[in-house]
Design a protein around this motif. Structure first.
Motif, PDB file in Angstrom:
ATOM      1  N   GLY A 139       2.463  15.634  -4.845  1.00  0.00           N
ATOM      2  CA  GLY A 139       2.822  15.271  -6.199  1.00  0.00           C
ATOM      3  C   GLY A 139       1.603  15.061  -7.074  1.00  0.00           C
ATOM      4  O   GLY A 139       1.586  15.466  -8.243  1.00  0.00           O
ATOM      5  N   TRP A 140       0.565  14.442  -6.502  1.00  0.00           N
ATOM      6  CA  TRP A 140      -0.681  14.233  -7.255  1.00  0.00           C
ATOM      7  C   TRP A 140      -1.351  15.567  -7.580  1.00  0.00           C
ATOM      8  O   TRP A 140      -1.856  15.757  -8.695  1.00  0.00           O
ATOM      9  N   ARG A 141      -1.343  16.493  -6.629  1.00  0.00           N
ATOM     10  CA  ARG A 141      -1.936  17.818  -6.876  1.00  0.00           C
ATOM     11  C   ARG A 141      -1.195  18.553  -7.988  1.00  0.00           C
ATOM     12  O   ARG A 141      -1.811  19.195  -8.836  1.00  0.00           O
ATOM     13  N   ARG A 142       0.135  18.459  -8.001  1.00  0.00           N
ATOM     14  CA  ARG A 142       0.908  19.100  -9.063  1.00  0.00           C
ATOM     15  C   ARG A 142       0.554  18.501 -10.420  1.00  0.00           C
ATOM     16  O   ARG A 142       0.431  19.222 -11.413  1.00  0.00           O
ATOM     17  N   TRP A 143       0.405  17.177 -10.453  1.00  0.00           N
ATOM     18  CA  TRP A 143       0.045  16.507 -11.705  1.00  0.00           C
ATOM     19  C   TRP A 143      -1.332  16.956 -12.186  1.00  0.00           C
ATOM     20  O   TRP A 143      -1.534  17.221 -13.371  1.00  0.00           O
ATOM     21  N   VAL A 144      -2.294  17.053 -11.264  1.00  0.00           N
ATOM     22  CA  VAL A 144      -3.642  17.493 -11.629  1.00  0.00           C
ATOM     23  C   VAL A 144      -3.608  18.926 -12.156  1.00  0.00           C
ATOM     24  O   VAL A 144      -4.224  19.243 -13.180  1.00  0.00           O
ATOM     25  N   LEU A 190       4.367   7.218  11.157  1.00  0.00           N
ATOM     26  CA  LEU A 190       4.966   8.507  10.832  1.00  0.00           C
ATOM     27  C   LEU A 190       5.538   8.529   9.420  1.00  0.00           C
ATOM     28  O   LEU A 190       5.370   9.505   8.673  1.00  0.00           O
ATOM     29  N   VAL A 191       6.200   7.439   9.042  1.00  0.00           N
ATOM     30  CA  VAL A 191       6.773   7.366   7.693  1.00  0.00           C
ATOM     31  C   VAL A 191       5.664   7.297   6.649  1.00  0.00           C
ATOM     32  O   VAL A 191       5.732   7.955   5.606  1.00  0.00           O
ATOM     33  N   LEU A 192       4.618   6.497   6.911  1.00  0.00           N
ATOM     34  CA  LEU A 192       3.496   6.413   5.980  1.00  0.00           C
ATOM     35  C   LEU A 192       2.811   7.771   5.821  1.00  0.00           C
ATOM     36  O   LEU A 192       2.378   8.137   4.723  1.00  0.00           O
ATOM     37  N   LEU A 193       2.720   8.526   6.926  1.00  0.00           N
ATOM     38  CA  LEU A 193       2.137   9.866   6.859  1.00  0.00           C
ATOM     39  C   LEU A 193       2.997  10.782   5.980  1.00  0.00           C
ATOM     40  O   LEU A 193       2.469  11.554   5.165  1.00  0.00           O
ATOM     41  N   THR A 194       4.323  10.673   6.126  1.00  0.00           N
ATOM     42  CA  THR A 194       5.225  11.478   5.298  1.00  0.00           C
ATOM     43  C   THR A 194       5.065  11.138   3.825  1.00  0.00           C
ATOM     44  O   THR A 194       4.967  12.024   2.969  1.00  0.00           O
ATOM     45  N   PHE A 195       5.040   9.828   3.520  1.00  0.00           N
ATOM     46  CA  PHE A 195       4.831   9.402   2.136  1.00  0.00           C
ATOM     47  C   PHE A 195       3.490   9.899   1.604  1.00  0.00           C
ATOM     48  O   PHE A 195       3.375  10.292   0.439  1.00  0.00           O
ATOM     49  N   SER A 196       2.459   9.860   2.447  1.00  0.00           N
ATOM     50  CA  SER A 196       1.131  10.295   2.015  1.00  0.00           C
ATOM     51  C   SER A 196       1.110  11.783   1.693  1.00  0.00           C
ATOM     52  O   SER A 196       0.507  12.208   0.705  1.00  0.00           O
ATOM     53  N   VAL A 197       1.785  12.591   2.525  1.00  0.00           N
ATOM     54  CA  VAL A 197       1.821  14.038   2.287  1.00  0.00           C
ATOM     55  C   VAL A 197       2.568  14.352   0.994  1.00  0.00           C
ATOM     56  O   VAL A 197       2.094  15.118   0.147  1.00  0.00           O
ATOM     57  N   THR A 198       3.762  13.756   0.815  1.00  0.00           N
ATOM     58  CA  THR A 198       4.528  14.011  -0.405  1.00  0.00           C
ATOM     59  C   THR A 198       3.802  13.474  -1.632  1.00  0.00           C
ATOM     60  O   THR A 198       3.829  14.093  -2.704  1.00  0.00           O
ATOM     61  N   GLY A 199       3.143  12.330  -1.476  1.00  0.00           N
ATOM     62  CA  GLY A 199       2.389  11.768  -2.590  1.00  0.00           C
ATOM     63  C   GLY A 199       1.205  12.630  -2.968  1.00  0.00           C
ATOM     64  O   GLY A 199       0.916  12.826  -4.156  1.00  0.00           O
ATOM     65  N   TYR A 200       0.513  13.165  -1.966  1.00  0.00           N
ATOM     66  CA  TYR A 200      -0.637  14.035  -2.245  1.00  0.00           C
ATOM     67  C   TYR A 200      -0.191  15.309  -2.963  1.00  0.00           C
ATOM     68  O   TYR A 200      -0.840  15.762  -3.906  1.00  0.00           O
ATOM     69  N   VAL A 248       0.835  -1.208   0.000  1.00  0.00           N
ATOM     70  CA  VAL A 248       0.000   0.000   0.000  1.00  0.00           C
ATOM     71  C   VAL A 248       0.864   1.250   0.000  1.00  0.00           C
ATOM     72  O   VAL A 248       0.511   2.270  -0.616  1.00  0.00           O
ATOM     73  N   ALA A 249       2.019   1.194   0.670  1.00  0.00           N
ATOM     74  CA  ALA A 249       2.899   2.361   0.748  1.00  0.00           C
ATOM     75  C   ALA A 249       3.410   2.792  -0.621  1.00  0.00           C
ATOM     76  O   ALA A 249       3.796   3.956  -0.807  1.00  0.00           O
ATOM     77  N   LEU A 250       3.411   1.871  -1.595  1.00  0.00           N
ATOM     78  CA  LEU A 250       3.866   2.229  -2.937  1.00  0.00           C
ATOM     79  C   LEU A 250       2.985   3.290  -3.580  1.00  0.00           C
ATOM     80  O   LEU A 250       3.451   4.074  -4.406  1.00  0.00           O
ATOM     81  N   VAL A 251       1.689   3.303  -3.227  1.00  0.00           N
ATOM     82  CA  VAL A 251       0.755   4.218  -3.884  1.00  0.00           C
ATOM     83  C   VAL A 251       1.147   5.680  -3.665  1.00  0.00           C
ATOM     84  O   VAL A 251       1.355   6.421  -4.633  1.00  0.00           O
ATOM     85  N   PRO A 252       1.275   6.154  -2.410  1.00  0.00           N
ATOM     86  CA  PRO A 252       1.674   7.562  -2.239  1.00  0.00           C
ATOM     87  C   PRO A 252       3.101   7.840  -2.684  1.00  0.00           C
ATOM     88  O   PRO A 252       3.406   8.948  -3.147  1.00  0.00           O
ATOM     89  N   ILE A 253       3.994   6.847  -2.561  1.00  0.00           N
ATOM     90  CA  ILE A 253       5.376   7.061  -2.991  1.00  0.00           C
ATOM     91  C   ILE A 253       5.427   7.354  -4.484  1.00  0.00           C
ATOM     92  O   ILE A 253       6.056   8.306  -4.946  1.00  0.00           O
ATOM     93  N   ILE A 254       4.737   6.537  -5.275  1.00  0.00           N
ATOM     94  CA  ILE A 254       4.803   6.652  -6.730  1.00  0.00           C
ATOM     95  C   ILE A 254       4.077   7.889  -7.230  1.00  0.00           C
ATOM     96  O   ILE A 254       4.454   8.487  -8.247  1.00  0.00           O
ATOM     97  N   TRP A 255       3.011   8.307  -6.534  1.00  0.00           N
ATOM     98  CA  TRP A 255       2.279   9.493  -6.984  1.00  0.00           C
ATOM     99  C   TRP A 255       3.120  10.759  -6.900  1.00  0.00           C
ATOM    100  O   TRP A 255       2.773  11.778  -7.492  1.00  0.00           O
ATOM    101  N   ASN A 256       4.227  10.704  -6.165  1.00  0.00           N
ATOM    102  CA  ASN A 256       5.112  11.869  -6.064  1.00  0.00           C
ATOM    103  C   ASN A 256       6.032  11.897  -7.286  1.00  0.00           C
ATOM    104  O   ASN A 256       7.131  11.349  -7.280  1.00  0.00           O
ATOM    105  N   ASN A 257       5.540  12.525  -8.371  1.00  0.00           N
ATOM    106  CA  ASN A 257       6.294  12.667  -9.625  1.00  0.00           C
ATOM    107  C   ASN A 257       6.520  11.350 -10.357  1.00  0.00           C
ATOM    108  O   ASN A 257       7.416  11.241 -11.203  1.00  0.00           O
TER     109      ASN A 257
END
Length: 388
Positions: A368-373, A356-366, A302-311
């Protein structure tokens, strides 16, 4: 345990590296000859081929009444694929991810991981469970092949299945594979021989490695489940590690990511599915696997999802974090197996660090997704705005 045990360990490692190199060369060249995108090859031939050791080990373990090894091999391999292999591959050169993997393949792997976890809640993977898991990979593979033949592969990358520039790909393969003569120009039977010999070498090397490593582990009195989750799973995942790292060094970063995602899907559906079918009394699931090992595998996926969405890439620092968590997970297993007091402190510490790490990945992923949108919205607006 003798000196020959360590000799077999070294021979297995060498065979895995050589076999992985042959497999990547043969698979990438065959893809070029038939106009199939490397990401499709990574999700089928390469991923399934390098997962052959998991299948051989798990089936033989189930028939040999060592089902804890079979289950630990699948769950541990999937965890190692994400945390260890993607982590190290990202550290080597960073990983870029194509849109098709984000939109389709990762959600499928997450869904199958959840399904396997739910099937294990009754403390057994029976024959009906195994048949259901195996049906998934059959349908998935048929869809991939049909999509590739129609030329409607949903890749977002530069390779168009329906219109590959053969000259460019030949030149790229010559550079990536560092050969005087492009492998892609060789006859198809020779390319298939590369794949077959590569797969055979991978299987032999994995058997040597796992057999010797298991002897070493049993010498120190480690349980079958821990052996499966650590030594066996890492041993059978070494083909994926070697193939992915070599693919990254050659620039085939879509094969590296597709290899891991395809292998995880194959492990859960084909390896666990067929093992459940052939096991005389099904695969019993230990309470420890339900409480710790399945959740770790699922969390890593599951952690791959926010990681990959960051660019749409896995950066080097993210790879270091993934690898660090794998080292921590294996360390906890070893401490717990040895009844070490440090495990009582280590476990709660990880329960704090992981969210904490999952939260960090989620924030950076979000972000990155917003920039893409926003970028896509700007592009659509520009297209709709009439020129002066």
């Amino acid at each position: 345990m003798t000196i020959w045990t360590f000799g077999a360990l070294a021979a297995g490692l060498a065979a895995l590296v050589w076999g992985a190199d042959l497999l990547v060369k043969g698979a990438a060249s065959t893809a070029t000859r038939f106009g199939i995108a490397p990401v499709i090859v990574g999700l089928t031939v390469v991923a399934f081929g390098t997962s052959a050791p998991e299948l051989a080990v798990s089936v033989s373990a189930a028939l040999g009444d060592t089902t804890d090894v079979a289950l630990g091999n699948v769950v541990g391999s999937n965890t190692a694929n994400v945390l260890l292999i993607l982590g190290l591959s990202a550290v080597v050169g960073g990983l870029s991810v194509q849109m098709r993997i984000i939109r389709l393949d990762i959600p499928i792997v997450v869904g199958v991981s959840v399904a396997a976890y739910l099937l294990a809640f009754d403390r057994e993977i029976g024959r009906l469970d195994g048949a259901a898991l195996f049906l998934i990979v059959v349908l998935y593979t048929v869809w991939l092949v049909r999509a590739a033949r129609r030329g409607d592969d949903p890749d977002a990358g530069s390779i168009d299945v329906g219109g590959i520039d053969a000259d460019d790909l030949v030149e790229e393969l010559e550079e990536l594979q560092e050969l005087d003569e492009a492998i892609v120009d060789r006859p198809v039977p020779v390319l298939l021989l590369y794949i077959v010999v590569g797969l055979a070498t991978l299987v032999v090397g994995s058997q040597l490695l796992v057999g010797s490593a298991t002897d070493i582990a049993e010498h120190f009195g480690v349980s079958e489940l821990v052996i499966g989750l650590t030594i066996v799973s890492v041993g059978t995942s070494l083909p994926e590690l070697a193939t992915s790292v070599m693919a990254v060094r050659r620039g085939e970063r879509d094969i590296a990511v597709g290899n891991v995602i395809g292998s995880n899907l194959f492990n859960l559906t084909t390896v666990l599915g067929l093992t459940g079918l052939v096991a005389p009394e099904g695969i019993p699931v230990d309470d420890a696997a339900i409480r710790l090992d399945f959740p770790v595998m699922l969390a890593a996926t599951v952690a791959l999802v926010p990681i990959i969405w960051n660019n749409f890439e896995i950066k080097r620092w993210e790879g270091m974090v993934l690898f660090g968590f794998y080292a921590a997970y294996v360390g906890f297993l070893v401490l717990e197996a040895g009844d070490h007091g440090a495990a009582d402190v280590f476990g709660p510490a990880m329960l704090i660090a992981v969210p904490l790490v999952l939260l960090t990945f989620s924030v950076t992923g979000y972000r990155g997704w917003r920039r893409w949108v926003e970028q896509h919205q700007a592009v659509r607006f520009d297209r709709r705005t009439p020129s002066a």
